[in-house]
Design an enzyme around this catalytic site. Structure first.
Site, PDB file in Angstrom:
ATOM      1  N   PHE A   1       0.744  -1.113  -0.057  1.00 36.08           N
ATOM      2  CA  PHE A   1       0.075   0.170  -0.099  1.00 36.08           C
ATOM      3  C   PHE A   1       0.800   1.449   0.027  1.00 36.08           C
ATOM      4  O   PHE A   1       0.288   2.354  -0.366  1.00 36.08           O
ATOM      5  CB  PHE A   1      -0.953   0.133   1.216  1.00 36.08           C
ATOM      6  CG  PHE A   1      -0.262   0.572   2.376  1.00 36.08           C
ATOM      7  CD1 PHE A   1       0.418  -0.439   3.279  1.00 36.08           C
ATOM      8  CD2 PHE A   1      -0.548   1.680   2.753  1.00 36.08           C
ATOM      9  CE1 PHE A   1       1.180  -0.110   4.473  1.00 36.08           C
ATOM     10  CE2 PHE A   1       0.276   2.219   4.096  1.00 36.08           C
ATOM     11  CZ  PHE A   1       1.072   1.210   4.866  1.00 36.08           C
ATOM     12  N   LYS A   2       2.018   1.152   0.334  1.00 36.67           N
ATOM     13  CA  LYS A   2       2.809   2.562   0.463  1.00 36.67           C
ATOM     14  C   LYS A   2       3.277   2.809  -0.869  1.00 36.67           C
ATOM     15  O   LYS A   2       3.448   4.024  -1.011  1.00 36.67           O
ATOM     16  CB  LYS A   2       4.304   1.878   1.015  1.00 36.67           C
ATOM     17  CG  LYS A   2       4.181   1.697   2.458  1.00 36.67           C
ATOM     18  CD  LYS A   2       5.578   1.456   3.319  1.00 36.67           C
ATOM     19  CE  LYS A   2       5.441   1.235   4.652  1.00 36.67           C
ATOM     20  NZ  LYS A   2       4.811  -0.119   5.062  1.00 36.67           N
ATOM     21  N   ASP A   3       2.851   2.242  -2.159  1.00 40.35           N
ATOM     22  CA  ASP A   3       3.120   2.843  -3.456  1.00 40.35           C
ATOM     23  C   ASP A   3       1.935   4.110  -3.395  1.00 40.35           C
ATOM     24  O   ASP A   3       1.995   4.831  -4.313  1.00 40.35           O
ATOM     25  CB  ASP A   3       2.686   2.029  -4.381  1.00 40.35           C
ATOM     26  CG  ASP A   3       3.697   0.902  -4.683  1.00 40.35           C
ATOM     27  OD1 ASP A   3       5.110   1.157  -4.517  1.00 40.35           O
ATOM     28  OD2 ASP A   3       3.702  -0.310  -5.031  1.00 40.35           O
TER      29      ASP A   3
ATOM     30  N   MET B   1       3.556   6.897  -1.912  1.00 37.08           N
ATOM     31  CA  MET B   1       4.916   7.118  -2.479  1.00 37.08           C
ATOM     32  C   MET B   1       5.097   7.590  -3.763  1.00 37.08           C
ATOM     33  O   MET B   1       5.636   8.492  -4.011  1.00 37.08           O
ATOM     34  CB  MET B   1       5.610   6.007  -2.074  1.00 37.08           C
ATOM     35  CG  MET B   1       7.261   6.267  -1.985  1.00 37.08           C
ATOM     36  SD  MET B   1       7.361   7.186  -0.474  1.00 37.08           S
ATOM     37  CE  MET B   1       7.920   5.689   0.778  1.00 37.08           C
TER      38      MET B   1
END
Ligand SMILES: *Cc1c(COP(=O)(O)O)cnc(C)c1O
Length: 473
Positions: free
Chosen positions: A114-116, A119
């Protein structure tokens, strides 16, 4: 919208979004927060229901980024949240496992976590703001896995940005290592440190703590306390809510596997902005500092020695960096109280809100929590696969385990999927006796050429390497 620090800086001079975008901590060691949360009335909120992801993101983000012209923000959003990058125009599609129980799939970006979602936006925002100021930034960070790869895939090939990412040599999963080291862009520098993740973090602190070096080389960060990351994550709580409900005002429960408290904090912000969230269900793994707080109201960050290596490694944290923002809200946004509590963290190892006027506010905030252990993870991966034919990753399993245990029966439960199982194939093998199938773009990644420099845990050597490879101006 302007920003202040949780510890009082900027109170008389609230900062515009652009000024806090590239900063880590505020000058007083606090975290940037908006002066107040933008609020959608019930009618304004319902009007957002039919919007697609990009339209919704533009509306929500515009409330936080008022100093970026609307057309420019729209272009940045359109460039970021594309089908080619996230696999679908929905970006974070919701799948219903059964009525009242669904999975919000936030992990379909380039590095499969989910960090994409945050980011990828940050990469475009940084490039835009730096170009406007005609300057460059050298990002220095340490990673034990997901954050570093998400940052590198967001910054690869970006003008005016280079990345120096430290990782503990030989201690990441082979997949995570290959994912980062396969990047060949000249602005991405992988540095494998002979040591642990803590050694890497200590090196980042040592270099960033040298203020002369930091300003000479324009060293910046993209850690989990960056406000733009929180803002970008708020969007999928709006989206997930609309996808899971059909009636205005209907309440839901979100279950979120948590480490640094960034993801679930975005859900809290969404609730403050008007999303009808009845429960915020927080799951930890064996590293239970956050669960301990929500059960006992005592916050007691752990030391590196007390932090265990688990099979949901992206939640192996000792100190939840975003938690200070939530406490700021709980204590009525009084920076003097926050300063006192964090002085107790330094002097006495923690603080306890039990028996204080704030205990009731924590209770009323909608958070509940529990832990999920290795055996729970394995059992949950097996059960979800056999019932629904879907393979989930170990972190998502923690969230589902705790979400189903704690949900109020009348609320639809939405569990956030935080990574795809292929990143943690070994645990899937243990649970199911086979590995998950890999997305095609990652097949054979371990055998592609690796771009990495090995360095000892020595700040002087690291500084010399940065000075040799950093962008100038
Ligand atoms: C980062 C991460 C988490 C924890 O999220 P926080 O925002 O730090 O609470 C959970 N699962 C996965 C897969 C992650 O990469």
């Amino acid at each position: 919208m302007r920003y202040i620090s949780t510890r009082g800086a900027w109170a008389n001079d609230p900062q515009p979004f652009r000024a806090i975008l590239l900063e880590g901590l505020a000058p007083d060691g606090g975290l940037a927060v908006p002066l107040r949360y933008p609020r959608f009335s019930a009618a304004e909120f319902e009007a957002l229901r039919p919007l697609g992801y990009r339209d919704l993101a533009s509306v929500v983000l515009a409330r936080f980024m008022t100093d970026i012209p609307e057309g420019d923000l729209r272009a940045l959003v359109d460039k970021t949240y594309r089908k080619e990058t996230f696999g679908s125009d929905d970006v974070t599609p919701l799948v219903t496992l059964e009525p009242g129980f669904s999975l919000l799939r936030a992990s379909n970006g380039p590095t499969l976590s989910f960090k994409d979602v945050a980011m990828q936006l940050i990469g475009n925002l940084f490039e835009y703001v730096l170009a406007g100021e005609r300057r460059s930034l050298n990002i220095l960070g340490a990673t034990s896995g997901d954050t570093g790869s998400a940052a590198e895939y967001a910054m690869r090939g970006k003008r005016g940005i280079s990345v120096f990412m430290l990782s503990p040599r030989g201690r990441m999963s082979p997949f995570q290592q290959a994912q980062m080291y396969a990047l060949a862009e000249p602005n991405i520098h992988n540095i494998a440190i002979d040591g642990t993740f803590d050694d890497c973090q200590a090196l980042v602190k040592a270099v960033a703590g040298d203020t002369a070096f930091k300003s000479r080389w324009r060293i910046g960060a993209v850690n989990s306390i960056n406000w733009a990351r929180v803002a970008a994550q708020v969007v999928y709580y709006f989206k997930g809510y609309f996808a899971a409900t059909s009636n205005a005002g209907e309440k839901v429960a979100f279950a979120v596997p948590s480490g640094n408290f960034g993801n679930i904090f975005a859900a809290w912000v969404a609730r403050e902005m008007g999303v009808p969230i009845g429960q915020l269900i927080l799951a930890t793994n064996e590293n239970d500092v956050l669960d301990e707080f929500f059960r006992t109201l005592a916050y007691r960050p752990r030391t590196a020695d007390e932090t265990r290596a688990t099979s949901s490694p992206s939640m192996d944290i000792s100190d939840a960096s975003n938690f200070e923002r939530y406490i700021f809200d709980i204590v009525g946004r009084d920076p003097a109280v926050v300063r006192g509590l964090w002085a107790d963290v330094s002097d006495r190892g923690g603080f306890n809100l039990a028996g204080t006027a704030y205990a009731e506010r924590v209770r009323a905030s909608g958070f509940v929590s529990a832990r999920s252990l290795h055996a729970d993870r394995i059992a949950t991966i097996r059960e979800i696969e056999s019932r629904y034919g879907i393979i989930i990753d170990p972190h998502t399993a923690d969230g589902i385990k705790v979400g189903r245990a704690l949900r109020a029966s009348e609320l639809p439960l939405i569990c956030v999927e935080t990574a795809l199982p292929t990143k943690f194939a070994q645990t899937i093998q243990e649970a199911l006796g086979r590995e998950p199938t890999r997305p095609r773009s990652f097949v054979g990644i371990e055998s592609s050429p690796q771009h990495v420099t090995a360095l000892p845990p020595d700040a002087a050597r690291l500084k010399a390497f940065i000075a040799d490879h950093a962008l100038h101006s």
